[in-house]
Enzyme design. Structure first.
Site, PDB file in Angstrom:
ATOM      1  N   CYS A 115       0.852  -1.176   0.000  1.00 44.07           N
ATOM      2  CA  CYS A 115       0.000   0.000   0.000  1.00 44.07           C
ATOM      3  C   CYS A 115       0.891   1.230   0.000  1.00 44.07           C
ATOM      4  O   CYS A 115       2.061   1.149   0.339  1.00 44.07           O
ATOM      5  CB  CYS A 115      -0.865   0.032   1.246  1.00 44.07           C
ATOM      6  SG  CYS A 115      -1.805  -1.481   1.472  1.00 44.07           S
TER       7      CYS A 115
ATOM      8  N   TRP B 182      -3.725  -2.039  -1.547  1.00 41.95           N
ATOM      9  CA  TRP B 182      -3.657  -3.289  -2.315  1.00 41.95           C
ATOM     10  C   TRP B 182      -4.049  -4.360  -1.318  1.00 41.95           C
ATOM     11  O   TRP B 182      -3.298  -4.665  -0.403  1.00 41.95           O
ATOM     12  CB  TRP B 182      -2.247  -3.496  -2.841  1.00 41.95           C
ATOM     13  CG  TRP B 182      -2.146  -4.630  -3.796  1.00 41.95           C
ATOM     14  CD1 TRP B 182      -1.528  -5.829  -3.586  1.00 41.95           C
ATOM     15  CD2 TRP B 182      -2.674  -4.679  -5.117  1.00 41.95           C
ATOM     16  NE1 TRP B 182      -1.645  -6.607  -4.691  1.00 41.95           N
ATOM     17  CE2 TRP B 182      -2.340  -5.937  -5.654  1.00 41.95           C
ATOM     18  CE3 TRP B 182      -3.392  -3.786  -5.900  1.00 41.95           C
ATOM     19  CZ2 TRP B 182      -2.711  -6.318  -6.932  1.00 41.95           C
ATOM     20  CZ3 TRP B 182      -3.759  -4.174  -7.172  1.00 41.95           C
ATOM     21  CH2 TRP B 182      -3.410  -5.419  -7.674  1.00 41.95           C
TER      22      TRP B 182
ATOM     23  N   GLU C 173      13.108 -12.383 -19.874  1.00 39.49           N
ATOM     24  CA  GLU C 173      12.521 -11.082 -19.567  1.00 39.49           C
ATOM     25  C   GLU C 173      11.501 -10.680 -20.638  1.00 39.49           C
ATOM     26  O   GLU C 173      10.435 -10.138 -20.328  1.00 39.49           O
ATOM     27  CB  GLU C 173      13.640 -10.029 -19.439  1.00 39.49           C
ATOM     28  CG  GLU C 173      13.185  -8.600 -19.276  1.00 39.49           C
ATOM     29  CD  GLU C 173      12.369  -8.311 -18.019  1.00 39.49           C
ATOM     30  OE1 GLU C 173      12.154  -9.231 -17.197  1.00 39.49           O
ATOM     31  OE2 GLU C 173      11.911  -7.169 -17.870  1.00 39.49           O
TER      32      GLU C 173
ATOM     33  N   HIS D 213      15.262 -30.239 -26.698  1.00 33.55           N
ATOM     34  CA  HIS D 213      14.963 -31.153 -25.598  1.00 33.55           C
ATOM     35  C   HIS D 213      13.489 -31.107 -25.194  1.00 33.55           C
ATOM     36  O   HIS D 213      13.128 -31.599 -24.136  1.00 33.55           O
ATOM     37  CB  HIS D 213      15.851 -30.836 -24.391  1.00 33.55           C
ATOM     38  CG  HIS D 213      17.312 -30.962 -24.688  1.00 33.55           C
ATOM     39  ND1 HIS D 213      17.926 -32.189 -24.853  1.00 33.55           N
ATOM     40  CD2 HIS D 213      18.265 -30.031 -24.914  1.00 33.55           C
ATOM     41  CE1 HIS D 213      19.207 -32.002 -25.144  1.00 33.55           C
ATOM     42  NE2 HIS D 213      19.442 -30.694 -25.195  1.00 33.55           N
TER      43      HIS D 213
END
Ligand code: F6R
Length: 619
Positions: free
Chosen positions: A2, A79, A488, A511
């Site tokens: 928060c 939150w 990312e 793989h």
């Protein structure tokens, strides 16, 4: 997760306290945005407004039902943890007798016991929050005759868990009192006014002087005085520092989203992170180094702990530090490290990477490492943050505030900081001579210009994203330092465009993952420089493999790489970069732009993706 703001000013009641708090909340909305509220302390007592949803809802409420002019105000952007997002669960919470208004960031773990005590005293909470329980307890202590400061001390000693608490007392309009344990709080020092914020962005428009509070501290603010004590009332001083963030850094500056603005700030983030790093005789410096050189020389293992994007910066660090320093480097997600009984001792250097400096998983990992005798060096973007404070050394990434939930410029600054750390250790431990380090630093100083070149091709990347608006799955492949970039790229796409995206080490393809490849599946391939022929040829083969199976191939390749271009449907060119280890600083940028544009085309909120908050301060 928060955001908290507080303000107290001198003179007659005015609209300023409310204005300061609302402005601060807007800057801290990245910390949580499922509800917001403000309490003001006026002539007639406390007045509170709070609303579920974005800060905008609170502003509308305040237009319809304005609050009175006041002496002081506190605010909160939430939150949810205890109790779902709703008007009643939004902060501030007011005690049953109407005397106390309280905001809270964190979790009170012994909340049930405290709630049972209230029910024995005949107080029934109206919300589902742990915060309301604390507000009632605080007012009971005030009713028993304690001052707000004394009451906060006594209560804080009883609370278990993590908390920043900020309280107003109706009977005491000349003060705000706040407490912190394991949760952020910074004081802004003004002239005839003082401020509180979860971070300095809350008040940087008003003052650049700030005070960092230690662990388990309580602060009492009047318009002219700031008093710090520990939970037992023993006076403490805190540490004053000057904020080097500009107010303009916290607003969008003409870009459609904070994320776009922050992507464009990457060159500056690199330059600022590099600025002033060398002494007159050419030796590298970190910011806040409290680990002795002989201890660093004796380190026989480095473990990087971090989460999400910051962990991918750690992967890049592994390649660079092992290559330059010949020390084994492990990279571990902080939450896994903490709970698996890792082998660490006084010869292990733990490197914690965090933009916010408040990620609870990372904080717990460094505490664990220090308990085992390891030294902790933090790479952190936020001054005064808990991870910076609790580490033995700090290397700040001077990326400025990052408001968009998805990390971009901070990631690039983290990678830069990792290179600086690698070179610092290489020189200190005798793996590299000063002039060799200087050559690498020279290359690093060219990186802002190279990132600018990538940004010049932004529109082509955006057009590519627009052409892929219907994609339901995207793969990213990379080898060596291209591997964390692939991870990312996939993370950015997942979190912003909500589509299935995966990053793989390109060698791993055969793989298993190659079975995913089908007609028209977009596959990004991060191609290393042709000046590393062995590595390059392997990745070009991977490009061929997926192309042969019908994939739509997008190569991120170095200018002039005709070999890669042969097998790519689209090439995004990046400038020639030496050494190869530094390529992530340029290759990740198109992937950030791509994710931002795809999210925009799909109509999603680029800065505030669903289910995510900027700073994850719970485990
Ligand atoms: C993704 C992202 C997160 C953070 C992670 C750690 O775009 O931003 O994965 O990198 O939550 O946060 P910090 O760096 O604040 O510790």
């Amino acid at each position: 997760m928060c955001g908290i703001v507080g303000y107290i000013g001198a003179g007659n009641p005015s609209s300023k306290p409310e204005e300061v708090v609302l402005e601060g909340l807007a800057r801290l909305e990245y910390r949580g945005y499922d509800s917001a509220g403000v309490a003001v302390l006026a002539m007639a007592g406390l007045a509170v407004a709070k609303k579920a949803g974005r800060l905008e809802n609170l502003r509308e409420e305040l237009e319809e039902h304005p609050l009175p002019h006041s002496f002081a105000a506190i605010g909160h952007t939430r939150w949810a943890t205890h109790g779902g997002p709703s008007d009643v669960n939004a902060h501030p919470h007011v005690s049953a007798d109407g005397r106390v208004a309280l905001v809270h960031n964190g979790i009170i773990e012994n909340y049930q016991k405290l709630a049972d005590e209230l029910s024995a005293a005949g107080i029934t909470p109206i919300s589902q929050t742990d915060t309301e329980i604390v507000a009632h307890h605080l007012s009971l202590l005030l009713a028993a005759g304690l001052s707000l400061l004394e009451a906060m001390c006594q209560l804080a000693r009883r609370l278990e868990g993590s908390f920043t608490l900020v309280a107003l007392d109706r009977e005491s309009p000349e003060e705000i009192v706040a407490a912190r344990r394991n949760s952020p709080l910074v004081v802004g020092l003004g002239e005839g006014e003082n401020f509180l914020g979860s971070d300095v962005a809350a008040f940087v428009g008003y003052t650049k002087r700030a005070l960092e509070l230690g662990q388990d501290r309580i602060v009492r603010l009047s318009p002219t005085k700031v008093e710090v004590v520990d939970f037992f009332g023993t006076p403490d001083s805190g540490r004053e520092f000057d904020v080097d963030w500009d107010i303009n850094a916290a607003v969008k500056g003409g870009y459609a989203t904070f994320m776009d603005k922050e992507i464009h700030e990457s060159p500056t983030a690199v330059a600022e992170t590099l600025r002033g790093r060398t002494t007159l005789d050419g030796h590298l410096m970190l910011d806040d180094m409290r680990i002795r050189e002989d201890v660093l020389r004796s380190v026989d293992k480095i473990i990087v702990v971090a989460c999400g994007t910051a962990a991918y910066a750690g992967h890049v660090a592994k390649y660079a530090i092992e290559h330059w320093c010949r020390i084994p480097v492990e990279v571990e997600l902080a939450h896994e490290f903490r709970y698996r009984d890792p082998v660490v001792n006084e010869k292990t250097l733990v490197v914690a990477i965090s933009q916010s400096g408040e990620t609870m998983d990372t904080l717990m990992a460094i505490r664990h490492a220090r308990e085992q005798g390891s030294r902790v060096l933090a790479i952190v973007n936020t001054h005064g943050s808990t991870i910076a404070r609790e580490s033995d050394a700090v290397l700040y990434t001077h990326a400025g505030p990052e408001v968009a939930v998805a990390s971009t410029k901070a990631f690039i600054a983290q990678i830069t900081a990792c290179y600086i750390l690698g070179l610092y250790l290489a020189e200190l431990r005798g793996n590299k001579f000063v002039d060799e380090v200087a050559t690498y630093l020279d290359e690093l100083t060219k990186m802002p210009g190279r990132i600018e070149e990538v940004l010049e091709a932004e529109e082509e990347v955006r057009a590519l994203a627009q052409s892929m608006a219907d994609a339901t799955s995207v793969l990213f492949l990379g080898r060596h330092v291209g591997f964390p970039v692939a991870l990312e790229g996939a993370l950015k796409l997942k979190e912003l465009a909500y589509i299935h995206a995966e990053g793989f080490a390109a060698g791993e393809l055969k793989h298993g993952p190659i079975a995913l490849v089908e007609e028209n599946l977009p596959v990004f391939v991060i191609v290393p420089t042709p000046r590393r022929p062995l590595l390059h040829s392997k990745v070009v083969s991977n490009l061929q493999e997926v192309r042969a199976r019908g994939a739509r191939t997008i190569a991120i390749a170095e200018e002039g790489d005709e070999e890669a271009a042969k097998f790519a449907d689209t090439v995004i060119w990046v400038p020639r970069t030496t050494p190869t280890l530094m390529m992530p600083l340029v290759t990740v940028v198109p992937l950030q732009i791509f994710a931002s544009e795809l999210a925009r085309v799909k109509g999603y909120d680029v800065d505030k993706p669903r289910n995510l908050a900027k700073s994850v301060t719970v485990e």
